[in-house]
Enzyme design. Structure first.
Site, PDB file in Angstrom:
ATOM      1  N   LYS A   1       5.955 -17.317  -4.598  1.00 24.59           N
ATOM      2  CA  LYS A   1       5.445 -16.972  -5.931  1.00 24.59           C
ATOM      3  C   LYS A   1       6.498 -17.127  -7.011  1.00 24.59           C
ATOM      4  CE  LYS A   1       1.538 -13.867  -5.456  1.00 24.59           C
ATOM      5  NZ  LYS A   1       1.013 -12.550  -5.723  1.00 24.59           N
TER       6      LYS A   1
ATOM      7  N   LYS B   1      -3.438 -21.410   1.948  1.00 24.13           N
ATOM      8  CA  LYS B   1      -4.529 -20.450   2.190  1.00 24.13           C
ATOM      9  C   LYS B   1      -5.518 -20.441   1.009  1.00 24.13           C
ATOM     10  CE  LYS B   1      -3.183 -16.069   0.249  1.00 24.13           C
ATOM     11  NZ  LYS B   1      -3.243 -14.656   0.220  1.00 24.13           N
TER      12      LYS B   1
ATOM     13  N   LYS C   1      -7.037 -16.814  -4.684  1.00 16.69           N
ATOM     14  CA  LYS C   1      -7.455 -16.697  -6.088  1.00 16.69           C
ATOM     15  C   LYS C   1      -6.595 -17.557  -6.994  1.00 16.69           C
ATOM     16  CE  LYS C   1      -7.886 -11.771  -5.216  1.00 16.69           C
ATOM     17  NZ  LYS C   1      -7.037 -10.579  -5.181  1.00 16.69           N
TER      18      LYS C   1
HETATM   19  P1  AMP Z   1      -4.999 -10.238  -2.161  1.00 13.60           P
HETATM   20  O1  AMP Z   1      -6.115 -11.012  -2.724  1.00 13.60           O
HETATM   21  O2  AMP Z   1      -3.728 -11.034  -2.105  1.00 13.60           O
HETATM   22  O3  AMP Z   1      -4.828  -8.883  -2.772  1.00 13.60           O
HETATM   23  O4  AMP Z   1      -5.388  -9.980  -0.638  1.00 13.60           O
HETATM   24  C1  AMP Z   1      -6.177  -8.905  -0.217  1.00 13.60           C
HETATM   25  C2  AMP Z   1      -6.403  -8.971   1.260  1.00 13.60           C
HETATM   26  O5  AMP Z   1      -7.154 -10.150   1.592  1.00 13.60           O
HETATM   27  C3  AMP Z   1      -5.110  -9.047   2.089  1.00 13.60           C
HETATM   28  O6  AMP Z   1      -5.281  -8.282   3.273  1.00 13.60           O
HETATM   29  C4  AMP Z   1      -4.993 -10.494   2.409  1.00 13.60           C
HETATM   30  O7  AMP Z   1      -4.262 -10.716   3.586  1.00 13.60           O
HETATM   31  C5  AMP Z   1      -6.479 -10.894   2.577  1.00 13.60           C
HETATM   32  N1  AMP Z   1      -6.640 -12.329   2.298  1.00 13.60           N
HETATM   33  C6  AMP Z   1      -6.462 -12.947   1.111  1.00 13.60           C
HETATM   34  N2  AMP Z   1      -6.704 -14.273   1.213  1.00 13.60           N
HETATM   35  C7  AMP Z   1      -7.017 -14.503   2.522  1.00 13.60           C
HETATM   36  C8  AMP Z   1      -7.357 -15.673   3.279  1.00 13.60           C
HETATM   37  N3  AMP Z   1      -7.421 -16.872   2.709  1.00 13.60           N
HETATM   38  N4  AMP Z   1      -7.634 -15.525   4.589  1.00 13.60           N
HETATM   39  C9  AMP Z   1      -7.586 -14.306   5.176  1.00 13.60           C
HETATM   40  N5  AMP Z   1      -7.276 -13.162   4.533  1.00 13.60           N
HETATM   41  C10 AMP Z   1      -6.994 -13.248   3.223  1.00 13.60           C
END
Ligand code: AMP
Ligand code: TRP
Length: 336
Positions: A114, A200, A203
């Site tokens: 990041k 991955k 967002k």
């Molecule tokens: P975040 O959007 O970064 O706050 O992620 C929230 C949760 O969603 C965390 O537990 C991440 O590991 C999970 N997560 C986000 N993107 C993915 C993805 N592409 N595949 C699996 N888990 C995800």
């Protein structure tokens, strides 16, 4: 007191949620909410470590709370709250910061991707919140005597740091923290982007065609899946080394339907990618349609029905985690 194990997790309200968030976080929360005592929060303090704007932050916070419920979290069972409503997250975070080295934080892959790639190795302009973010996450987890944490693969390193910190503090001052375990998902621990399966689904990905949002409309979802990149083998196999893209689609299929990947591969043995994608698109559309309908209804009632519960839950959490900060302050000598 219930003797259920404790699970804690959060999602940042930094944008609309993706199918990756659903499969890697929300769906397992829902599947496990009966088995565990579950604390699921809206990680707003984490969201401000990225660029943010006030109106969007408020909107995203509301959306996440409504999506938690629309995806099936039972607001009567699962303790959903806003992280910033529980002040102890910050209190413990500061104590943990004072026990973490700069080296440990700079090693974090998420920080490196990041922050550092954008600015080469010049760290002068990187916001410190981005660096210290995993410590806040450790505080989120250790405050609640958490047994298990559901996170996608991208967060495992942060959980490892949390465990190290807990062990370090326990060894130095006497037992104060439970050592949390990661919850390993069978499929969907890392859903990849549909256009570039090396990154991955997130967002923040630049090309939005590879990211399915939970609030995308039907036509958009179909288009994104039908145009998802695939290889030229035209053979449906689960082989992450040689057929990364189709393997990712198989994981999405398996995770959404709770089916075994081998059974899906068998079902589509002699079928082409187009047919498989059409079926997958239908499955995704059907699932998200249910979520979107509930979301609309819940959003209307937010002020009356959801917000008061979030506030009440935050008060409940404040009361329990205060005991933990009190213990930590006493053990390290901040209070007698
Ligand atoms: P975040 O959007 O970064 O706050 O992620 C929230 C949760 O969603 C965390 O537990 C991440 O590991 C999970 N997560 C986000 N993107 C993915 C993805 N592409 N595949 C699996 N888990 C995800
Ligand atoms: N860091 C997580 C993410 O970006 C969100 C998060 C914050 C979290 N605190 C947490 C997840 C505590 C699990 C437990 O995905």
């Amino acid at each position: 007191m219930s003797n259920k194990k404790i699970m804690v997790s959060g999602i940042q309200p930094s944008n609309n949620l993706t199918l990756g968030n659903y499969l890697g976080a929300l769906k397992p929360f829902v599947d496990l909410q009966k088995k565990y005592k579950m604390f699921v929060f809206i990680a707003d303090l984490h969201a401000i470590t990225n660029e943010f704007n006030r109106a969007m932050l408020l909107k995203n916070k509301k959306n996440i709370a409504c999506l938690y419920c629309a995806c099936g979290l039972d607001i009567k069972k699962t303790i959903i709250f806003n992280q910033s409503d529980v002040c102890s997250h910050n209190d413990l975070s500061h104590v943990l910061l004072c026990h973490t080295t700069l080296g440990e934080l700079k090693r974090m892959t998420q920080f490196k991707t990041k922050a550092l790639t954008k600015n080469d190795n010049n760290t002068s302009f990187i916001r410190t919140g981005l660096l210290t973010y995993p410590i806040l996450m450790a505080a989120d987890i250790l405050l609640y005597d958490t047994d298990v944490v559901i996170v996608g693969a991208d967060q495992k390193q942060h959980l490892e740091l949390t465990r190290n910190l807990a062990i370090r503090m326990n060894n130095k001052y006497g037992k104060m923290f439970n050592i949390p375990q990661p919850f390993i998902l069978k499929n969907a621990s890392r859903i990849m982007d549909l256009v570039d399966a090396k990154i991955k689904m997130s967002k923040s990905n630049k090309n939005q065609n590879g990211v399915i949002y939970l609030l995308d409309d039907k036509q958009t979802i179909i288009k994104k899946i039908m145009t998802a990149k695939t290889d030229s083998f035209n053979k449906i196999r689960y082989d992450k080394k040689n057929q990364l893209e189709i393997s990712n689609l198989l994981e999405i299929y398996a995770s959404l339907t709770d089916k075994n990947i081998n059974d899906i591969v068998k079902k589509y043995r002699n079928k082409n990618y187009k047919l498989f994608k059409e079926d997958l698109a239908n499955i995704v559309v059907e699932k998200l349609d249910i979520i979107q309908k509930k979301f609309k209804k819940i959003s209307k009632d937010f002020d009356k029905k959801i917000e008061p519960i979030l506030k009440k839950n935050a008060e409940y959490c404040t009361a329990i985690v205060k005991r933990k900060t009190k213990l930590v302050y006493k053990k390290i000598g901040l209070t007698k």
